[in-house]
Design a protein around this motif. Structure first.
Motif, PDB file in Angstrom:
ATOM      1  N   SER A   1      37.873  23.821 -30.913  1.00  0.00           N
ATOM      2  CA  SER A   1      37.162  22.841 -31.728  1.00  0.00           C
ATOM      3  C   SER A   1      36.138  23.598 -32.555  1.00  0.00           C
ATOM      4  CB  SER A   1      36.431  21.820 -30.856  1.00  0.00           C
ATOM      5  OG  SER A   1      37.344  21.151 -30.049  1.00  0.00           O
ATOM      6  N   ALA A   2      36.167  23.383 -33.826  1.00  0.00           N
ATOM      7  CA  ALA A   2      35.246  24.128 -34.692  1.00  0.00           C
ATOM      8  C   ALA A   2      35.180  23.467 -36.054  1.00  0.00           C
ATOM      9  CB  ALA A   2      35.708  25.573 -34.849  1.00  0.00           C
ATOM     10  N   LEU A   3      34.162  23.818 -36.772  1.00  0.00           N
ATOM     11  CA  LEU A   3      34.087  23.451 -38.175  1.00  0.00           C
ATOM     12  C   LEU A   3      34.426  24.707 -38.965  1.00  0.00           C
ATOM     13  CD1 LEU A   3      33.185  21.060 -40.033  1.00  0.00           C
ATOM     14  CD2 LEU A   3      31.085  22.306 -40.320  1.00  0.00           C
ATOM     15  N   VAL A   4      35.550  24.662 -39.652  1.00  0.00           N
ATOM     16  CA  VAL A   4      36.032  25.867 -40.325  1.00  0.00           C
ATOM     17  C   VAL A   4      35.630  25.819 -41.788  1.00  0.00           C
ATOM     18  CG1 VAL A   4      38.029  27.209 -40.936  1.00  0.00           C
ATOM     19  CG2 VAL A   4      37.952  26.058 -38.753  1.00  0.00           C
ATOM     20  N   ILE A   5      34.907  26.834 -42.208  1.00  0.00           N
ATOM     21  CA  ILE A   5      34.516  26.961 -43.604  1.00  0.00           C
ATOM     22  C   ILE A   5      35.331  28.115 -44.175  1.00  0.00           C
ATOM     23  CG2 ILE A   5      32.622  27.411 -45.181  1.00  0.00           C
ATOM     24  CD1 ILE A   5      30.774  26.332 -43.016  1.00  0.00           C
ATOM     25  N   ASP A   6      36.290  27.760 -44.998  1.00  0.00           N
ATOM     26  CA  ASP A   6      37.236  28.749 -45.499  1.00  0.00           C
ATOM     27  C   ASP A   6      36.960  28.953 -46.984  1.00  0.00           C
ATOM     28  OD1 ASP A   6      39.324  30.255 -46.292  1.00  0.00           O
ATOM     29  OD2 ASP A   6      40.881  28.989 -45.432  1.00  0.00           O
ATOM     30  N   VAL A   7      36.352  30.074 -47.301  1.00  0.00           N
ATOM     31  CA  VAL A   7      36.033  30.366 -48.695  1.00  0.00           C
ATOM     32  C   VAL A   7      37.049  31.375 -49.186  1.00  0.00           C
ATOM     33  CG1 VAL A   7      34.179  30.931 -50.278  1.00  0.00           C
ATOM     34  CG2 VAL A   7      33.635  30.142 -48.000  1.00  0.00           C
ATOM     35  N   GLY A   8      38.094  30.866 -49.797  1.00  0.00           N
ATOM     36  CA  GLY A   8      39.209  31.725 -50.165  1.00  0.00           C
ATOM     37  C   GLY A   8      39.176  32.112 -51.621  1.00  0.00           C
ATOM     38  N   GLY A   9      40.336  32.514 -52.121  1.00  0.00           N
ATOM     39  CA  GLY A   9      40.409  32.949 -53.493  1.00  0.00           C
ATOM     40  C   GLY A   9      40.338  31.793 -54.461  1.00  0.00           C
ATOM     41  N   ALA A  10      41.218  30.832 -54.274  1.00  0.00           N
ATOM     42  CA  ALA A  10      41.301  29.753 -55.239  1.00  0.00           C
ATOM     43  C   ALA A  10      40.469  28.554 -54.826  1.00  0.00           C
ATOM     44  CB  ALA A  10      42.757  29.320 -55.405  1.00  0.00           C
ATOM     45  N   ASN A  11      40.272  28.376 -53.548  1.00  0.00           N
ATOM     46  CA  ASN A  11      39.628  27.163 -53.055  1.00  0.00           C
ATOM     47  C   ASN A  11      38.657  27.467 -51.940  1.00  0.00           C
ATOM     48  OD1 ASN A  11      40.735  24.785 -54.395  1.00  0.00           O
ATOM     49  ND2 ASN A  11      42.672  25.629 -53.667  1.00  0.00           N
TER      50      ASN A  11
ATOM     51  N   ALA B   1      37.064  20.005 -40.099  1.00  0.00           N
ATOM     52  CA  ALA B   1      36.689  19.934 -38.692  1.00  0.00           C
ATOM     53  C   ALA B   1      37.952  19.990 -37.854  1.00  0.00           C
ATOM     54  CB  ALA B   1      35.926  18.654 -38.417  1.00  0.00           C
ATOM     55  N   ILE B   2      37.912  20.797 -36.821  1.00  0.00           N
ATOM     56  CA  ILE B   2      39.045  20.932 -35.908  1.00  0.00           C
ATOM     57  C   ILE B   2      38.616  20.390 -34.559  1.00  0.00           C
ATOM     58  CG2 ILE B   2      40.687  22.534 -34.894  1.00  0.00           C
ATOM     59  CD1 ILE B   2      40.735  22.654 -37.837  1.00  0.00           C
ATOM     60  N   HIS B   3      39.445  19.541 -34.003  1.00  0.00           N
ATOM     61  CA  HIS B   3      39.149  19.056 -32.658  1.00  0.00           C
ATOM     62  C   HIS B   3      40.355  19.327 -31.780  1.00  0.00           C
ATOM     63  CE1 HIS B   3      37.466  16.623 -29.497  1.00  0.00           C
ATOM     64  NE2 HIS B   3      38.621  16.018 -29.378  1.00  0.00           N
ATOM     65  N   ASP B   4      40.150  20.116 -30.750  1.00  0.00           N
ATOM     66  CA  ASP B   4      41.212  20.438 -29.794  1.00  0.00           C
ATOM     67  C   ASP B   4      42.473  20.942 -30.488  1.00  0.00           C
ATOM     68  OD1 ASP B   4      40.035  20.167 -27.431  1.00  0.00           O
ATOM     69  OD2 ASP B   4      41.093  18.387 -26.772  1.00  0.00           O
TER      70      ASP B   4
ATOM     71  N   ILE C   1      30.734  26.932 -35.816  1.00  0.00           N
ATOM     72  CA  ILE C   1      31.142  27.016 -37.216  1.00  0.00           C
ATOM     73  C   ILE C   1      31.850  28.340 -37.430  1.00  0.00           C
ATOM     74  CG2 ILE C   1      30.313  27.153 -39.585  1.00  0.00           C
ATOM     75  CD1 ILE C   1      28.077  25.278 -38.780  1.00  0.00           C
ATOM     76  N   VAL C   2      33.059  28.257 -37.934  1.00  0.00           N
ATOM     77  CA  VAL C   2      33.849  29.459 -38.162  1.00  0.00           C
ATOM     78  C   VAL C   2      33.887  29.720 -39.664  1.00  0.00           C
ATOM     79  CG1 VAL C   2      36.128  30.457 -38.011  1.00  0.00           C
ATOM     80  CG2 VAL C   2      35.239  29.134 -36.114  1.00  0.00           C
ATOM     81  N   VAL C   3      33.462  30.903 -40.052  1.00  0.00           N
ATOM     82  CA  VAL C   3      33.479  31.280 -41.463  1.00  0.00           C
ATOM     83  C   VAL C   3      34.633  32.237 -41.678  1.00  0.00           C
ATOM     84  CG1 VAL C   3      32.172  32.270 -43.337  1.00  0.00           C
ATOM     85  CG2 VAL C   3      30.990  31.074 -41.520  1.00  0.00           C
ATOM     86  N   THR C   4      35.482  31.885 -42.611  1.00  0.00           N
ATOM     87  CA  THR C   4      36.634  32.745 -42.858  1.00  0.00           C
ATOM     88  C   THR C   4      36.933  32.762 -44.351  1.00  0.00           C
ATOM     89  OG1 THR C   4      38.894  33.209 -42.180  1.00  0.00           O
ATOM     90  CG2 THR C   4      38.320  30.918 -42.526  1.00  0.00           C
ATOM     91  N   GLY C   5      37.879  33.574 -44.745  1.00  0.00           N
ATOM     92  CA  GLY C   5      38.219  33.686 -46.169  1.00  0.00           C
ATOM     93  C   GLY C   5      37.554  34.890 -46.798  1.00  0.00           C
ATOM     94  N   GLY C   6      38.237  35.502 -47.725  1.00  0.00           N
ATOM     95  CA  GLY C   6      37.762  36.762 -48.296  1.00  0.00           C
ATOM     96  C   GLY C   6      36.462  36.622 -49.057  1.00  0.00           C
TER      97      GLY C   6
END
Lengths: 615, 470
Positions: free
Chosen positions: B198-208, B213-216, B390-395
């Motif tokens: 369970s996490a809040l994923v903040i994905d800062v990628g190339g285009a978007n 929010a992820i639950h289980d 909070i999970v931060v991902t993306g290039g």
């Protein structure tokens, strides 16, 4: 293990004799240590020191354990947790020995010795982790008989349960994906083109936005009912019952409120958060102080407390009495811990602050209370223990039965255990309780109550006086009593109004033609007897009421109001009212005075009736 | 003594990891890069740009196109046009033909061993040799589908359409013959890569940029927030900034420079440009420019760390007084960058600070607003837990100071809450977060029961992917 592998490589039998001996040799510390090594070893005494790595063995061992590379194979397996068993994934596994041998043979012969495929594929070791949530099921009949709801159609309930199954009861997900589209009526689907679109849009109810609480409430409602249907509440196990209680008592409103509070708490600003923290600290401090204060107060009480002895202390006045007292004290000191008694006493007598009025003739309170208890037990005069007498006996009971099993709520329900403040001696019939209510009323009252019951189609004698029924009956009777009271009040007030009106008319009459006062009096006195009797009775009844009120007794003596139901009391009231009228004649024209007087007179009559009651 | 021996392989520590590898492949397609590799590894074996070259041969009506894939093919050459098979605004597949080809390139050509020519065609088998030849033929037929041995796990954007998902399973099953398939959402995988269900994923990628929010292990659909504020948008900002810079900066990609001589800071460049005997397509130039901008982003651009916004009075002056960074363009011109390098990234947090570009953003598209909207769309009971995971991902999240700023913004938005960012320091973990999560997922023993098997696909059709991969 090295030897094992070597044997394995050489295809020797497992129980080769020479190898273990060699192995043992390496394990046992070498007996012939020399010089410093021996000295060091001896330092350990019985516990040999675990140093001295023998480097020479390493090299040898490494070469010794060299063996052909293990064979691995890509082995298919199945997973019994899957719904379809056709998928056979493959993973790398070390070949077991016989397979390896079979492989060797095959390699060697390379003939028609076809590789035996293992019949049974190995099951995945992870299949056991596949657990499923138990979602209740219901049939159409069960739904129609138990689960109908105004707010929920069966289709929507089905949809909810399907989602619950899909998401294994993860409520946030269920709520997140909940998107119920009510189906169109079948009649509409074969409608005729453009025409049918209009009614469609009109008929189709907008899909309601369900909150998480709505969904939960519905699910728990259905689940609890289905649980009860499958297994009546009495037969449930502890865990089942607890679950049932939780589900049956789910309260969506309080849950919504809680969430609102939580949301508020989340949206606090920094200052608010800080302030709240400060307040919490403050509260904690205050509570701690309170606790300390209470503790001190309790200690004070304990110190001041001494038992009210109702015993005759003469028993102890003789020398033998003193001896027994001493003996008791000694016993008590031996058996009881002082502290537990202190606590028990402190807890039981929070309000016993008054003894300070008495001089403390027993400075040390607790042993004495013990004595008294002992002595009560000893004397066993059969005297009824007062509430004060019972108090100190508690710890003794606790001591005697330290581990009585505490029944849970569910067990109490099953066994029908109930708690009473005080029990009447001996067995009684339940319907007697009802009868008692009825018989304590006066005859007329009784009659009226039975009439009301008859109106309600309720037999005055209960067929099946279970506990619940009796309780309900009691409630009913009480409310009937209240009803009758109200009716009586109503009549009384009406009667008063009538009386006042009559008086007003009288006064107007008196004022209009100026006559001497005497005549007016006479007129009035004549008037009173001639009013049709009900007035008077009403009057009397009113007075009786007044008396009742002052006595604050239940509607016991109010039978005197209605003429038709009038027994002897009614007659007496009549007589008295007549008397009343006579007196009125003699005294003052103002009615208020007359009322007062009649009240005083009637109080005597009500006293009488009260006496009757007692009889 | 036995303790000195390595653990025997038969005693695998099942309780620790729970892995049971079935040689599955993982494919994670993004707008900028397509990542593929074997499940159970920690980085994708093959990372190729999602941009591909399309080489035209012939003229007019009769023109035919040949696609080339991979970085090494994207070189200046005649009639080369650079295309992308994903859609810029959605990060989902747009051109399925190209997608199939590029995926085949990365999954089969790059990850599978070179297959020997089937015995039926290599001429070694004499048709007179009766029995065994037939057996070999059968084998060859079985092996005809290139991925018949590898289950495939693919990732997709959380807003992917049902049709696209069905198309994906069709390709995997029909074209490649995968025995099993699974489609997983990018943020779920990123959360798994961080070890969280369970996490809040903040994905800062190339285009978007997306916040989910992820639950289980499942996305909460209502919480999905998406905005174009990503790497390419940041490039636009930089272009705009260079445009208005004094002196104005011309973007000259590396491939155009033949040689250069060093010049002083701010001085005009002295470089000899290359001449090509053919016309360079505009798309290729844009692609090369993007590479230059990427380098600039990596080495110069920084995020104002807070507290407060960059535009708050005083901050800019403070930055101006700090040492700046020098960046040398491929043509040799160079300049010191001070306050501008903070300014270009500020638009991600504060829409008023965004420089004027073609696609301007609204207030709701800044990262703090995305997070707020996502949090508000989930049940109130989950919010504290999400903020603590909070999970931060993306290039693009690798921008200097990004994590600090994010933390500051969150602290300001949710005072009194426990806020914990999980932002791996390893650049590969950030860039390939979704792939790594997919790799973990596909190598788990407990995942075997989840795969959509071939038989299930054949029985239920492509619609099964909607039913199973929720």
């Amino acid at each position: 293990m090295a030897s094992h592998d070597v044997r394995d490589v050489l295809n020797l039998p497992l129980d080769a004799g020479s190898r273990p001996a060699k192995k043992q040799k390496t394990n046992v510390p070498r007996p012939s240590l020399k010089g410093l090594a021996r000295e060091v070893q001896n330092l350990g005494g019985d516990n040999p020191i675990a140093i001295v790595p023998e480097l020479a063995t390493f090299k040898k061992r490494r070469f010794g354990s060299r063996k052909p590379a293990a064979r691995w194979e890509l082995r298919p397996f199945r997973n019994s947790a899957r719904s379809d068993q056709s998928l056979h994934l493959r993973h790398w596994r070390k070949q077991t020995e016989d397979q390896a041998r079979a492989q060797d043979e095959k390699d060697g012969q390379n003939g028609d010795n076809v590789e035996k495929k293992p019949e049974e594929l190995e099951d995945s070791g992870f299949a056991k982790f596949n657990v499923q949530v138990d979602i209740p099921q219901y049939s159409d009949d069960q739904y129609n008989s138990n689960l109908k709801s105004d707010d929920w159609t069966k289709e929507e309930t089905d949809y909810l349960f399907e989602l619950a199954r899909d998401f294994d009861l993860r409520w946030p997900l269920i709520w997140d994906r909940y998107d119920y589209q009510p189906k169109l009526d079948e009649g509409m689907t074969n409608g005729e083109g453009a025409d049918s679109t209009d009614p469609k849009t009109a008929v189709v109810p907008a899909s309601k936005g369900r909150t998480l609480e709505d969904l939960k409430a519905r699910y728990y409602e259905v689940a609890a009912k289905m649980m009860a249907v499958q297994k009546p509440v009495q037969y449930m196990t502890q865990a089942e019952f607890a679950l049932h209680e939780v589900m049956a008592n789910f309260n969506p409103v309080s849950e919504t409120k809680r969430k609102m509070f939580a949301a508020d708490a989340l949206s606090r600003s920094r200052d608010e958060a800080q302030e709240e923290e400060l307040l919490l600290v403050e509260v904690r401090r205050i509570l701690a102080r309170q606790e300390k204060l209470n503790q001190e107060r309790r200690e004070l009480y304990n110190r001041l407390d001494y038992p009210h002895t109702e015993q005759d202390i003469n028993v102890f006045k003789s020398s033998t009495g003193l001896q027994t007292l001493l003996q008791n004290l000694m016993n008590v000191d031996k058996t009881k811990k002082r502290k537990s008694i202190m606590e028990a006493n402190g807890a039981n007598t929070p309000a016993s602050a008054h003894p300070s009025a008495h001089p403390p003739n027993h400075p040390n309170s607790t042993p004495v209370s013990e004595t008294r208890r002992e002595s009560i037990a000893a004397s066993s005069t059969g005297r009824r223990d007062s509430a004060a007498g019972e108090r100190p006996e508690r710890p003794a009971k606790k001591g005697a039965q330290p581990e009585r099993k505490k029944l849970t709520e569910q067990e109490e329900q099953i066994y029908g255990v109930s708690h009473h403040d005080r029990l009447p001696s001996g067995p009684t019939f339940r319907y007697e309780r009802i009868n008692k209510i009825l018989t304590t009323k006066s005859n007329a009252q009784h009659q009226r109550i039975t009439n009301t019951l008859a109106e309600l189609d309720i037999p005055s004698r209960l067929n099946m006086p279970t506990k619940a029924v009796v309780e309900e009956m009691e409630k009913l009777l009480n409310s009937i009593g209240v009803l009758l009271d109200m009716r009586k009040m109503n009549d009384k007030i009406e009667a008063e109004i009538r009386l006042e009106k009559a008086k007003k008319a009288e006064r107007e009459k008196a004022l209009a033609p100026p006559q001497p006062e005497d005549e007016a009096k006479a007129g009035e006195s004549e008037e009173t007897p001639t009013t049709n009797g009900e007035d008077k009775k009403g009057d009397a009844g009113v007075n009786g009421d007044a008396v009742d009120k002052t006595n604050s007794e239940a509607p016991a003596t109010n039978g005197e109001r209605n003429g038709d139901a009038a027994g002897e009391s009614g007659q007496s009231a009549n007589a008295e009212s007549a008397e009343n009228g006579a007196e009125d004649k003699g005294v003052q024209p103002e009615s208020s005075n007359g009322h007062k007087r009649s009240a005083s007179v009637l109080s005597a009559s009500s006293d009488k009736s009260a006496k009757r009651q007692k009889k | 003594m036995s303790s000195q021996q390595p653990l025997p392989n038969t005693q695998q520590p099942l309780d620790v990891y729970g892995g049971d590898e079935v040689s599955a492949l993982v494919l994670d397609a993004g707008y900028c890069h397509t990542r593929a590799g074997f499940a159970g590894e920690d980085v994708p074996k093959s990372v190729i740009p999602s941009f591909y070259g399309s080489i035209k041969s012939g003229d007019g009506e009769a023109a035919t196109y040949r696609e080339v894939f991979g970085d090494e093919c994207l070189i200046p050459r005649a009639d080369l046009e650079i295309k992308n098979y994903m859609s810029r605004s959605e990060s989902v597949v747009e051109d399925w033909d190209a997608a199939t080809k590029i995926w085949e390139h990365t999954l089969i050509k790059r990850l599978q061993p070179e297959k020997p020519t089937p015995p039926s065609k290599n001429g070694l088998n004499d048709p007179t040799e009766d029995g065994e030849g037939d057996v070999a033929m059968e084998d060859a037929e079985e092996q005809e589908k290139p991925l018949a041995e590898n289950p495939l796990l693919m990732t997709e954007a959380p807003w992917n359409s049902g049709k696209a998902r069905e198309k994906a399973i069709e390709i995997a099953m029909e074209n490649w013959g995968c025995p099993a398939f699974w489609l997983s959402r990018t943020p779920v995988c990123a959360a798994f890569a961080a070890g969280k269900a369970s996490a809040l994923v903040i994905d800062v990628g190339g285009a978007n940029t997306s916040v989910t929010a992820i639950h289980d292990g499942m996305i909460l659909k209502r919480s999905i927030q998406k905005s174009p504020v990503g790497g390419l948008w940041l490039s636009q900002q930089i272009r705009s900034m260079w445009e208005s810079n004094d002196p104005k900066i011309d973007i000259v990609p590396s491939f155009m420079v033949e040689n250069k001589t060093p010049v002083d800071a701010g001085a005009p460049a002295q470089a000899k440009l290359r001449k090509f005997p053919f016309e360079i397509h505009q798309s290729f130039r844009a692609y090369e420019e993007e590479r230059l901008l990427t380098e600039y982003k990596e080495s110069v651009v920084e995020v104002w760390r807070g507290p407060g916004r960059y535009l708050n009075p005083g901050n800019e002056d403070l930055v101006r007084s700090q040492p700046g960074r020098v960046f040398e363009m491929p043509n040799g011109s160079n300049q010191m960058w001070r306050e501008q390098r903070f300014r270009v990234s500020e638009g991600m947090w504060d829409e008023t600070a965004a420089l004027p570009t073609a696609d301007s953003i609204a207030k709701g598209q800044t990262i703090p607003e995305l997070i707020k909207a996502a949090i508000n769309a989930v049940d109130v009971d989950l919010r504290p837990n999400l903020l603590g995971n909070i999970v931060v991902t993306g290039g693009t999240s690798l921008l200097n100071g990004f994590g600090d700023r994010l933390n500051n913004e969150l602290m300001a938005m949710y005072p009194g809450m426990k806020i914990k960012l999980h932002a791996p320091g390893l650049t590969t973990e950030r860039r390939f977060g979704a792939w790594i999560g997919g790799s973990i997922l596909a190598s788990l023993g407990t995942f075997h029961q989840m795969w959509i098997s071939r038989k299930e696909y054949e029985e239920n059709g492509a619609g099964i992917v909607e039913k199973r991969c929720k």
